[in-house]
Design a protein around this motif. Structure first.
Motif, PDB file in Angstrom:
ATOM      1  N   LEU A 161      -8.995  19.906  20.397  1.00 32.67           N
ATOM      2  CA  LEU A 161      -7.721  19.857  21.101  1.00 32.67           C
ATOM      3  C   LEU A 161      -6.654  19.410  20.117  1.00 32.67           C
ATOM      4  N   MET A 162      -5.524  20.129  20.089  1.00 33.03           N
ATOM      5  CA  MET A 162      -4.438  19.795  19.182  1.00 33.03           C
ATOM      6  C   MET A 162      -3.124  19.710  19.955  1.00 33.03           C
ATOM      7  N   VAL A 163      -2.397  18.616  19.748  1.00 35.22           N
ATOM      8  CA  VAL A 163      -1.073  18.428  20.338  1.00 35.22           C
ATOM      9  C   VAL A 163      -0.071  18.287  19.198  1.00 35.22           C
ATOM     10  N   SER A 164       1.004  19.083  19.224  1.00 33.25           N
ATOM     11  CA  SER A 164       1.989  19.077  18.146  1.00 33.25           C
ATOM     12  C   SER A 164       3.395  18.994  18.707  1.00 33.25           C
ATOM     13  N   VAL A 165       4.287  18.401  17.929  1.00 26.43           N
ATOM     14  CA  VAL A 165       5.698  18.294  18.280  1.00 26.43           C
ATOM     15  C   VAL A 165       6.535  18.671  17.068  1.00 26.43           C
ATOM     16  N   VAL A 166       7.609  19.438  17.294  1.00 28.75           N
ATOM     17  CA  VAL A 166       8.572  19.783  16.255  1.00 28.75           C
ATOM     18  C   VAL A 166       9.956  19.410  16.755  1.00 28.75           C
ATOM     19  N   ASN A 167      10.704  18.670  15.929  1.00 26.63           N
ATOM     20  CA  ASN A 167      12.073  18.295  16.271  1.00 26.63           C
ATOM     21  C   ASN A 167      13.016  18.786  15.172  1.00 26.63           C
ATOM     22  N   ASP A 168      13.958  19.664  15.553  1.00 31.61           N
ATOM     23  CA  ASP A 168      14.970  20.151  14.617  1.00 31.61           C
ATOM     24  C   ASP A 168      16.132  19.167  14.620  1.00 31.61           C
ATOM     25  N   LEU A 169      16.177  18.325  13.608  1.00 32.80           N
ATOM     26  CA  LEU A 169      17.216  17.290  13.555  1.00 32.80           C
ATOM     27  C   LEU A 169      18.602  17.906  13.431  1.00 32.80           C
ATOM     28  N   ASN A 170      18.727  18.924  12.609  1.00 30.13           N
ATOM     29  CA  ASN A 170      19.959  19.677  12.435  1.00 30.13           C
ATOM     30  C   ASN A 170      19.595  21.012  11.807  1.00 30.13           C
ATOM     31  N   GLY A 193       4.846  16.758  13.806  1.00 22.59           N
ATOM     32  CA  GLY A 193       3.639  15.947  13.762  1.00 22.59           C
ATOM     33  C   GLY A 193       2.542  16.506  14.645  1.00 22.59           C
ATOM     34  N   ASP A 194       1.323  16.007  14.429  1.00 19.28           N
ATOM     35  CA  ASP A 194       0.129  16.433  15.167  1.00 19.28           C
ATOM     36  C   ASP A 194      -0.683  15.229  15.603  1.00 19.28           C
ATOM     37  N   LEU A 195      -1.440  15.435  16.663  1.00 17.92           N
ATOM     38  CA  LEU A 195      -2.533  14.554  17.037  1.00 17.92           C
ATOM     39  C   LEU A 195      -3.645  15.444  17.557  1.00 17.92           C
ATOM     40  N   GLY A 196      -4.833  15.366  16.926  1.00 13.83           N
ATOM     41  CA  GLY A 196      -5.923  16.255  17.304  1.00 13.83           C
ATOM     42  C   GLY A 196      -7.235  15.529  17.466  1.00 13.83           C
ATOM     43  N   LYS A 203     -34.356  13.108  13.958  1.00 16.12           N
ATOM     44  CA  LYS A 203     -33.432  12.146  13.370  1.00 16.12           C
ATOM     45  C   LYS A 203     -32.446  11.721  14.445  1.00 16.12           C
ATOM     46  N   ASN A 204     -32.072  10.445  14.423  1.00 14.74           N
ATOM     47  CA  ASN A 204     -31.058   9.998  15.353  1.00 14.74           C
ATOM     48  C   ASN A 204     -29.727  10.681  15.053  1.00 14.74           C
ATOM     49  N   ASN A 205     -28.958  10.927  16.079  1.00 11.41           N
ATOM     50  CA  ASN A 205     -27.657  11.557  15.911  1.00 11.41           C
ATOM     51  C   ASN A 205     -26.746  10.645  15.106  1.00 11.41           C
ATOM     52  N   ARG A 206     -26.246  11.145  13.972  1.00 13.18           N
ATOM     53  CA  ARG A 206     -25.360  10.335  13.143  1.00 13.18           C
ATOM     54  C   ARG A 206     -23.914  10.810  13.189  1.00 13.18           C
ATOM     55  N   MET A 207     -23.613  11.698  14.133  1.00 10.58           N
ATOM     56  CA  MET A 207     -22.269  12.255  14.217  1.00 10.58           C
ATOM     57  C   MET A 207     -21.447  11.572  15.304  1.00 10.58           C
ATOM     58  N   LYS A 208     -20.140  11.577  15.118  1.00  7.23           N
ATOM     59  CA  LYS A 208     -19.210  11.057  16.108  1.00  7.23           C
ATOM     60  C   LYS A 208     -17.985  11.959  16.152  1.00  7.23           C
ATOM     61  N   ASP A 209     -17.174  11.814  17.194  1.00  8.65           N
ATOM     62  CA  ASP A 209     -15.954  12.597  17.304  1.00  8.65           C
ATOM     63  C   ASP A 209     -14.990  12.257  16.176  1.00  8.65           C
ATOM     64  N   THR A 210     -14.174  13.232  15.801  1.00  9.38           N
ATOM     65  CA  THR A 210     -13.185  13.010  14.760  1.00  9.38           C
ATOM     66  C   THR A 210     -11.780  13.102  15.327  1.00  9.38           C
ATOM     67  N   TRP A 211     -10.835  12.437  14.652  1.00  8.89           N
ATOM     68  CA  TRP A 211      -9.424  12.435  15.039  1.00  8.89           C
ATOM     69  C   TRP A 211      -8.572  12.911  13.870  1.00  8.89           C
ATOM     70  N   HIS A 212      -7.530  13.635  14.219  1.00  7.48           N
ATOM     71  CA  HIS A 212      -6.630  14.208  13.215  1.00  7.48           C
ATOM     72  C   HIS A 212      -5.194  13.797  13.535  1.00  7.48           C
ATOM     73  N   THR A 213      -4.451  13.425  12.507  1.00  8.56           N
ATOM     74  CA  THR A 213      -3.023  13.191  12.675  1.00  8.56           C
ATOM     75  C   THR A 213      -2.303  13.702  11.436  1.00  8.56           C
ATOM     76  N   ALA A 214      -1.096  14.195  11.602  1.00  6.01           N
ATOM     77  CA  ALA A 214      -0.345  14.767  10.491  1.00  6.01           C
ATOM     78  C   ALA A 214       1.146  14.559  10.711  1.00  6.01           C
ATOM     79  N   LEU A 215       1.879  14.484   9.622  1.00  7.71           N
ATOM     80  CA  LEU A 215       3.335  14.361   9.651  1.00  7.71           C
ATOM     81  C   LEU A 215       3.902  15.277   8.577  1.00  7.71           C
ATOM     82  N   GLY A 216       4.894  16.087   8.954  1.00  7.05           N
ATOM     83  CA  GLY A 216       5.475  17.024   8.002  1.00  7.05           C
ATOM     84  C   GLY A 216       6.982  17.088   8.111  1.00  7.05           C
ATOM     85  N   VAL A 217       7.606  17.591   7.055  1.00  6.14           N
ATOM     86  CA  VAL A 217       9.056  17.745   7.025  1.00  6.14           C
ATOM     87  C   VAL A 217       9.388  19.104   6.439  1.00  6.14           C
TER      88      VAL A 217
END
Length: 394
Positions: free
Chosen positions: A247-256, A263-266, A287-301
């Motif tokens: 799941l990915m949530v993104s926002v874009v703001n045009d300042l001018n 930015g993102d949050l995933g 083998k025991n499960n060694r995996m977990k959920d991952t999180w993503h965040t990003a900031l761009g200009v």
């Protein structure tokens, strides 16, 4: 652009694929320069098909986007036993390409199609102490993605894609003094849903959900180490290389007219995958499960100094899919990941532009515990991406 888990060798196959374990966001477009920031809300070219198909409603009547990409890096494996031959850097240079087309069907309906590779990995351990287990391996996947988008009103659009995924796996090992190569391929289906919202005149948000993808590879072989004559790694193993739902949530703001922030949050559902299983001397070893959920965040200009230029920069963080960095898979030396990207787009004509991008991806160090004979560590592995893209509207 990821992306795109060895009690024995089973872990090899289930971990060959994706960054952010290894799920590549880089597909040879501006996403590389922005480290993926704003991917579900930006919708500036036809590659929005792979990030949020609803974004096609913001595009011209007809648009083509094409990209070429190269991935390389240094992923050096150091065996803890200094008397054994060490493989060193196992990373091979890896090319990629993508193409997207979008068109307006009527005032509210848009259709498009994309062909791209969003993950893959080629590794080469060469002649080393574990060459009976693995010498070389390549996992590649291509996706064909027909898509639709519909503009519900001036502020809200929806979109969907049906993804036809083709995966190919090859494994080369030393068998009694000569190289033996095994290959297999598989087809898999996945789906993507997207929502694009114009929150204000200058701000828009996007939400994109992608279902998991299961590849089923069946490679039949056997491995025996001379110094362990009574232990035989018995393969067949039917192993799945999986891409989790995300799941990915993104926002874009045009300042001018010159500046935009994004930015993102995933989230990626890696914990849904159970532990890999391997057969040793005819008995199943869990083998025991060694995996977990991952999180993503990003900031761009994004900076537009003139009408001809668009300059991009971005930084992103993806958390490790492992519960502990002291017990990772031999063929997936990933962990927490930092991406740093930059690039530029140039408007050649009113209908076309070209862009270049560079990105550096730094991965957390990790240790390998199994198999015990080949215990070792990866110190500060990294990847880099270089891409060029071209957009044409008509």
């Amino acid at each position: 652009m990821k992306n795109i888990l060895l009690a024995g060798i089973a872990v090899l196959y289930s971990s060959l694929s994706h960054a952010s374990a290894l799920y590549f966001y880089e597909v040879g477009t501006e996403d590389t320069a922005l480290a993926g920031a704003g991917q579900a809300a930006r919708a500036q070219d036809a590659s929005t098909i792979v990030s949020n198909p609803a974004g096609m409603t913001r595009l011209p009547d007809h648009m083509f986007t094409g990209g070429l990409q190269m991935m390389d890096g240094d992923i050096s494996y150091q065996d803890d036993n200094s008397r054994q031959q060490r493989p060193g850097n196992v990373m091979n240079i890896f090319p990629n390409a993508s193409g997207f087309y979008s068109q307006k069907v009527n005032d509210r309906l848009y259709a498009g199609i994309g062909l791209y590779g969003n993950y893959g990995l080629g590794i080469d351990f060469g002649n080393w102490s574990g060459q009976r287990l693995i010498k070389k391996s390549t996992m590649v996947a291509m996706t064909l993605s027909p898509s639709l988008a519909y503009q519900l009103n001036d502020r809200l659009s929806v979109g969907s894609s049906v993804n036809l995924n083709y995966g190919y796996l090859s494994l080369t090992r030393d068998v009694d003094g000569h190289d033996e190569k095994a290959t297999d391929h598989d087809w898999a289906m996945s789906y993507r849903l997207g929502l694009l919202m114009q929150l204000t005149e200058h701000t828009r948000a996007g939400i994109s959900w992608t279902s998991k993808t299961d590849y089923d590879f069946n490679v039949k072989s056997q491995a025996r180490f001379p110094n362990l004559p009574d232990t035989q790694y018995n393969l067949p193993i039917s192993a799945q290389v999986r891409a989790p739902q995300q799941l990915m949530v993104s926002v874009v703001n045009d300042l001018n007219k010159n500046w935009s922030l994004m930015g993102d949050l995933g989230w990626q559902d890696w914990s849904q995958f159970g532990a890999p299983q391997v057969t040793v001397k005819g008995e199943k070893v869990n083998k025991n499960n060694r995996m977990k959920d991952t999180w993503h965040t990003a900031l761009g200009v994004q900076y537009r100094p003139t009408e001809l230029w668009r300059l991009n920069a971005g930084v992103a963080f993806d958390s490790t899919p492992y519960r502990s960095q002291s017990d990772v898979a031999l063929t997936l030396p990933t962990g927490d990941e930092w991406r740093f990207g930059t690039g530029a787009q140039y408007q050649i004509t009113a209908a076309s532009n070209i862009g270049v991008a560079l990105e550096y991806l730094h991965m957390q160090s990790s240790q390998v515990q199994t198999p015990a004979l080949l215990k070792g560590h990866y110190d500060n592995p990294y990847l880099w991406f270089a891409s060029v893209n071209y957009n044409y509207q008509f």
